[in-house]
Write a protein that holds these residues in place. Structure first.
Motif, PDB file in Angstrom:
ATOM      1  N   GLU A   1      86.058  10.217  81.824  1.00 40.88           N
ATOM      2  CA  GLU A   1      86.769  11.495  81.994  1.00 40.88           C
ATOM      3  C   GLU A   1      87.359  11.967  80.684  1.00 40.88           C
ATOM      4  O   GLU A   1      87.366  13.146  80.377  1.00 40.88           O
ATOM      5  N   LEU A   2      87.873  11.017  79.886  1.00 36.56           N
ATOM      6  CA  LEU A   2      88.443  11.394  78.603  1.00 36.56           C
ATOM      7  C   LEU A   2      87.354  11.871  77.665  1.00 36.56           C
ATOM      8  O   LEU A   2      87.535  12.815  76.917  1.00 36.56           O
TER       9      LEU A   2
ATOM     10  N   MET B   1      92.394  13.686  93.706  1.00 37.82           N
ATOM     11  CA  MET B   1      92.104  12.486  92.939  1.00 37.82           C
ATOM     12  C   MET B   1      93.095  11.373  93.299  1.00 37.82           C
ATOM     13  O   MET B   1      92.764  10.204  93.274  1.00 37.82           O
TER      14      MET B   1
ATOM     15  N   ARG C   1     107.184  11.100  89.232  1.00 38.78           N
ATOM     16  CA  ARG C   1     105.836  11.592  88.934  1.00 38.78           C
ATOM     17  C   ARG C   1     105.903  12.838  88.057  1.00 38.78           C
ATOM     18  O   ARG C   1     105.154  12.981  87.098  1.00 38.78           O
TER      19      ARG C   1
ATOM     20  N   ARG D   1      96.736  10.353  76.298  1.00 40.65           N
ATOM     21  CA  ARG D   1      95.388  10.721  76.756  1.00 40.65           C
ATOM     22  C   ARG D   1      95.044   9.925  78.008  1.00 40.65           C
ATOM     23  O   ARG D   1      94.760   8.738  77.937  1.00 40.65           O
ATOM     24  N   THR D   2      95.112  10.608  79.142  1.00 39.63           N
ATOM     25  CA  THR D   2      94.817   9.952  80.404  1.00 39.63           C
ATOM     26  C   THR D   2      94.319  10.994  81.392  1.00 39.63           C
ATOM     27  O   THR D   2      94.738  12.147  81.332  1.00 39.63           O
ATOM     28  N   PRO D   3      93.432  10.584  82.290  1.00 40.16           N
ATOM     29  CA  PRO D   3      92.981  11.544  83.288  1.00 40.16           C
ATOM     30  C   PRO D   3      94.028  11.832  84.361  1.00 40.16           C
ATOM     31  O   PRO D   3      93.868  12.774  85.130  1.00 40.16           O
ATOM     32  N   GLY D   4      95.064  11.063  84.425  1.00 36.00           N
ATOM     33  CA  GLY D   4      96.074  11.318  85.449  1.00 36.00           C
ATOM     34  C   GLY D   4      97.151  10.258  85.412  1.00 36.00           C
ATOM     35  O   GLY D   4      97.059   9.287  84.664  1.00 36.00           O
TER      36      GLY D   4
ATOM     37  N   PRO E   1      86.396   1.683  76.458  1.00 35.57           N
ATOM     38  CA  PRO E   1      87.165   2.604  77.290  1.00 35.57           C
ATOM     39  C   PRO E   1      88.290   3.245  76.498  1.00 35.57           C
ATOM     40  O   PRO E   1      89.157   2.557  75.980  1.00 35.57           O
ATOM     41  N   GLY E   2      88.238   4.547  76.362  1.00 35.83           N
ATOM     42  CA  GLY E   2      89.337   5.255  75.730  1.00 35.83           C
ATOM     43  C   GLY E   2      89.312   5.299  74.221  1.00 35.83           C
ATOM     44  O   GLY E   2      90.039   6.067  73.625  1.00 35.83           O
TER      45      GLY E   2
ATOM     46  N   ALA F   1      87.541   6.280  80.743  1.00 40.26           N
ATOM     47  CA  ALA F   1      86.871   6.561  79.473  1.00 40.26           C
ATOM     48  C   ALA F   1      85.940   7.754  79.617  1.00 40.26           C
ATOM     49  O   ALA F   1      85.905   8.641  78.769  1.00 40.26           O
TER      50      ALA F   1
ATOM     51  N   SER G   1     100.046  -1.563  87.329  1.00 40.76           N
ATOM     52  CA  SER G   1     100.672  -0.470  88.076  1.00 40.76           C
ATOM     53  C   SER G   1     100.304   0.879  87.468  1.00 40.76           C
ATOM     54  O   SER G   1      99.998   0.977  86.287  1.00 40.76           O
TER      55      SER G   1
ATOM     56  N   GLN H   1      88.406   1.575  84.437  1.00 40.33           N
ATOM     57  CA  GLN H   1      88.470   1.765  82.999  1.00 40.33           C
ATOM     58  C   GLN H   1      87.313   2.635  82.526  1.00 40.33           C
ATOM     59  O   GLN H   1      87.482   3.528  81.706  1.00 40.33           O
TER      60      GLN H   1
ATOM     61  N   ASP I   1      98.012   8.410  87.937  1.00 43.66           N
ATOM     62  CA  ASP I   1      97.795   7.377  88.943  1.00 43.66           C
ATOM     63  C   ASP I   1      96.869   6.275  88.458  1.00 43.66           C
ATOM     64  O   ASP I   1      96.601   5.338  89.199  1.00 43.66           O
ATOM     65  N   VAL I   2      96.368   6.396  87.234  1.00 45.85           N
ATOM     66  CA  VAL I   2      95.537   5.304  86.722  1.00 45.85           C
ATOM     67  C   VAL I   2      96.456   4.176  86.277  1.00 45.85           C
ATOM     68  O   VAL I   2      97.623   4.394  85.954  1.00 45.85           O
ATOM     69  N   SER I   3      95.921   2.971  86.276  1.00 47.55           N
ATOM     70  CA  SER I   3      96.755   1.840  85.881  1.00 47.55           C
ATOM     71  C   SER I   3      96.970   1.861  84.374  1.00 47.55           C
ATOM     72  O   SER I   3      96.143   2.372  83.619  1.00 47.55           O
TER      73      SER I   3
ATOM     74  N   SER J   1      96.736  -0.443  82.372  1.00 45.70           N
ATOM     75  CA  SER J   1      95.755  -1.248  81.635  1.00 45.70           C
ATOM     76  C   SER J   1      94.513  -0.452  81.271  1.00 45.70           C
ATOM     77  O   SER J   1      93.772  -0.852  80.399  1.00 45.70           O
ATOM     78  N   SER J   2      94.273   0.675  81.949  1.00 46.68           N
ATOM     79  CA  SER J   2      93.058   1.415  81.618  1.00 46.68           C
ATOM     80  C   SER J   2      93.253   2.343  80.418  1.00 46.68           C
ATOM     81  O   SER J   2      92.302   2.962  79.972  1.00 46.68           O
TER      82      SER J   2
END
Lengths: 364, 506
Positions: free
Chosen positions: A358-359, A1, B378, B391-394, B18-19, A356, B350, A352, B396-398, B400-401
């Motif tokens: 994936e979460l 990923m 990391r 709560r994040t998929p990883g 989102p989220g 969302a 970032s 974004q 490496d996401v920014s 802001s997401s």
């Protein structure tokens, strides 16, 4: 990923650049058609001329200067500093370095290093003036660097006179600094099929690009610089001394600008005379934009720019104004800024949504 | 009035961003010709709901019925066609145009832009007692009058159902009374008003029916005649909410942060922090209460070294911090949860792991010598994500997401890293969901038990009272009072904050 995401952000840049290029070709084609020329045959002529060995050598040599110039601009851009003064910095640096190189007969090796150091120091110092004005008096670096370009031109004109640092070039009306002796020159690289040589210091440009990448992406200093560019308020809260960063980044930018004239000075002209190329500092701003301030992107952008410059020379033989290429270059620049913004916005939204999604799955 | 069809019916409305899920399973029935209040805490989902009803957002699920018919609202103009109008909290008026021009702007087709429109405006104004003069310039008018223009604008476009988003937030009490009189007038003419607020006294005064929203869903309907403000508040907050409270005292007598007579001046020379002295000990949370803009932000920035201290001293442990840079202070063990996480806490574009480095870019595990230790940073980001339940998929996401709550948990995790001695927490749970709020309080309590000194600044009085060992009140840059968190009520603290009651409540 991880690789997935990285690929994505690079992919965005590449897509944007390609779309911009296609757009520019379309615009150029329209202008050519309207002016009564045949676009395909014009492009064909440019391409054929551009791939001749002599053209390739000229393109690479020109691209090296563009590359260093764009790199200098990019250092500033990475922290939202606009060094418009690369032009004055590299010309003044090249002039003084040429004068020093002509005057000091040092042994080979040392002589080249000293010449390059003089250029780096002069470029950095000239940019440093703008930095000091900014942090102490709040003067916008845009204004001060533009004005320093004019002052630089004046200083060069003052020094480049027979009684001071220059002499008449034999057999012409040109005047220039005393030529650098053979112990201070950098040998060129032969290219098959051409009598011209690729400047040896093209390698310096490659080295500078690698160093730029490393410093920006791997060092603490680079992190501070990028953080300042992304959000000055967050950087200050994180402990970055914003004023110090402005000075360092500006001086560094000027130092790299000092290198711009070196490949040609030590590899081709050996002296700074009235016909030393000008305006590379401004071209560098466009190339840095096109290359997204990324050392690899800038490399492609400078090669493209130099290729267009070089291949446009054939147009006049076909009675086509070579300014047509300026239209291509301008169209690329304008559209890349717009397209990149669009691609980036779409990409961010996709990001974004993906997060969302994936979460959402994880929760379910 | 109850015999007619309901003006608005919302069934099973769900909206996801989102989220976060902003709204879920919302059911509201608004009877025609009534003032219907929708109450809830900030962030409970009221605004999203109103945007859905006004066609600015589309629900992911659920149906909207207007006057008994199913309405599919794609845009505000769809809503206007169906007779729904919205009066925004922030006025949308052009100051240098006249009232008439503002009203007809975008609705030129209805009655033209001249005499016809002027007549219509007068008619509406007289009919509902709004007292609007069409030829006045908007810039000459006060806030109350501007709000009436906004209402008139909506009526001019033919609205029979008005949504008022926090209409009293910008009004002084007399203007509030006038507004309520106008609302009664509208009701008498058979119009329906949906009134969004979190001011319970006002709601009880004006509403015919009340719906309570909590955490994105409707939790109760109340009859204003039978419910008290206290009961409403309980419904709004919910009994299962985490309660900010400290158990046994862990306060020691080892001072960590000592401020003596600290004064900070702004550019105009006004003292924004004026002779502040305080001491925070190991294991102590010191809360600062105050209406926003009374010097809290400047006090924090002075302690962090982001603003120069004009006089007085700031000491950490035994060391004077005068002349120390922000970076040096951070390296000495000061953690900082900034008030505005987007401006001061994150690099939004970032990735998370680079945000882990931010503010800690001279310390392990983020750096090795002059180089960034990517692997170390990391790894440690993974740890924060795990321990602080980001709560994040990883990584490496920014930044802001992520949702606001998850961004905040990341910041809290980062600032708690590297064993800080002092934590400056400015509004640590502002704009975060209930789960994150409870988690952040847990982390504060745990760190306090381990000897962390905390300077807590918050606008949430329950949080301040519940989480502080010591409470100080700041007013116009001065510490004006001291309160015992064990005995003080939010009401008493509130009056101290406004300077109504000088001195100490102990």
């Amino acid at each position: 990923m991880i690789s997935n995401l990285l690929a994505k952000s690079y992919a965005r840049t590449v897509i944007a650049a390609l779309v911009a290029l296609v757009f520019a070709i379309v615009v150029t084609s329209i202008v050519l058609s309207v002016s009564g020329f045949n676009p395909p045959s014009t492009f064909q002529a440019m391409f054929d001329f551009g791939k001749e060995p002599d053209s390739v050598v000229n393109t690479v040599n020109r691209a090296a200067a563009y590359y260093l110039s764009a790199l200098a601009v990019a250092i500033g851009f990475r922290m939202n500093l606009f060094n418009i003064g690369v032009d004055g910095q590299y010309r003044l640096a090249a002039m003084l370095a040429a004068a020093a190189g002509g005057a000091w007969a040092l042994p080979a090796g040392l002589r080249q290093i000293v010449i390059i150091l003089v250029a780096v120091v002069v470029g950095g110092a000239w940019a440093g003036i703008a930095a000091i004005l900014k942090v102490t008096r709040g003067v916008s670096e845009v204004i001060s660097t533009i004005m320093l370009n004019f002052i630089g031109t004046g200083v060069i004109a003052f020094l480049l006179s027979p009684n001071r640092l220059a002499a008449k070039v034999a057999g012409s009306n040109n005047i220039g600094t005393k030529p650098i002796g053979s112990s201070g020159r950098v040998p060129g690289i032969s290219y098959p099929g051409s009598d011209l040589k690729i400047y040896g210091l093209v390698l310096l440009a490659v080295l500078a690009g690698a160093a730029f990448w490393f410093v920006i992406n791997r060092t603490r200093f680079g992190f501070d610089l990028r953080a300042t560019g992304l959000s000055q308020s967050a950087a200050v809260a994180s402990g970055v001394d914003a004023k110090r960063m402005v000075v360092i980044a500006m001086v560094l930018s000027g130092a790299v600008a000092g290198l711009v004239g070196m490949p040609q000075l030590l590899g081709g002209s050996y002296s700074y005379s009235l016909d030393f190329p000008t305006g590379i500092g401004f071209t560098g701003i466009g190339i840095a934009l096109l290359g997204r301030n990324n050392p690899v992107g800038i490399a492609f952008a400078s090669l493209l720019w130099a290729f267009l410059d070089q291949s446009s020379q054939i147009l006049e033989f076909n009675d086509i104004p070579k300014e047509i290429v300026a239209i291509t270059q301008a169209a690329v620049l304008l559209s890349v800024v717009v397209v990149y913004e669009i691609v980036n916005r779409v990409g961010r939204r996709m990001d974004q949504r993906r997060v969302a999604a994936e979460l959402g799955e994880a929760a379910a | 009035m109850s015999t007619t069809r309901p003006a608005v019916e919302l069934h099973g409305i769900t909206k996801r961003f989102p989220g976060v899920v902003a709204n879920h399973d919302i059911d509201i029935t608004v009877a025609a010709g009534t003032v219907h209040a929708i109450v809830g805490e900030n962030g409970a989902g009221k605004s999203t709901l109103m945007k859905i009803l006004y066609g600015m957002q589309r629900p992911d699920e659920g149906t909207i019925k207007v006057n008994g018919e199913v309405a599919d609202l794609h845009s505000p103009s769809d809503a206007i066609t169906r007779g729904i109008g919205m009066v925004h909290q922030h006025f949308m008026l052009a100051d240098n145009l006249t009232v008439l021009e503002n009203v007809v702007l975008g609705a030129e087709r209805l009655h033209g832009i001249g005499g016809g429109a002027r007549r219509r405006i007068r008619e509406i104004s007289d009919q509902y007692g709004l007292g609007v003069e069409p030829d006045r310039l908007v810039e000459e008018l006060g806030v109350g009058a501007r709000q009436r223009i906004e209402i008139l604008k909506v009526l001019y476009r033919g609205a029979r159902i008005l949504i008022l988003d926090e209409p009293t937030a910008v009004l002084v009490p007399q203007e509030v009374d006038e507004l309520f009189a106008n609302l009664q007038e509208l009701k008498r003419e058979g119009l329906t008003v949906i009134f969004i607020s979190h001011k319970l006294d006002e709601v009880l005064k004006v509403a015919d029916a009340i719906t309570v929203i909590r955490r994105g869903t409707t939790v109760a309907s109340a009859d204003p005649g039978e419910v008290s403000a206290r009961q409403l508040a309980e419904l709004m907050v919910g009994s299962e909410l985490p309660v900010p409270e400290l158990r046994e005292s862990t306060v020691t007598d080892v001072p960590v942060l000592t401020l003596e007579d600290v004064t900070v001046r702004d550019a105009t020379g006004r003292a924004v922090v004026d002779g502040v002295s305080l001491t925070i000990h190991e294991g102590e949370i010191l809360g600062i209460a105050g209406v926003e803009g009374n010097g809290q932000a400047e006090l924090v920035e002075a302690i962090m070294g982001m603003l120069p201290v004009e006089s007085g001293s700031v000491r950490l442990g035994g060391e004077d911090l005068a002349g120390r840079s922000t970076r040096h202070r951070r390296e000495m063990g000061v953690g900082f949860i900034p008030e505005d996480r987007h401006r001061h806490g994150l690099l939004l574009e970032s990735p998370l792991w680079e945000n882990r480095v931010l503010g800690h870019q001279t310390r392990s595990p983020n750096v090795k010598g002059i180089l960034i230790d990517r692997a170390g940073a990391r790894r440690d980001t993974e740890r924060i994500v795990e321990e602080y339940d980001v709560r994040t998929p990883g990584i490496d996401v920014s930044a802001s997401s992520l949702s606001g709550g998850n961004q905040q948990k990341l910041i809290v995790g980062r600032e708690m890293s590297g064993n800080p001695k002092l934590l400056i927490a400015a509004h640590p749970t502002r704009g975060v969901d209930v789960g994150a709020q409870s988690a952040i309080w847990d982390h504060l309590r745990r760190a306090r038990a381990e000897g962390l000194a905390v300077l807590l600044i918050s606008a949430d009085l329950d949080e301040l009272i519940g989480m502080s060992d010591t409470l100080r009140v700041i007013l116009r840059g001065r510490l004006v009072g001291e309160a015992d968190p064990a005995t003080i009520t939010p009401d008493e603290l509130g009056s101290l904050m406004t300077g109504a009651a000088e001195g100490s409540v102990a």
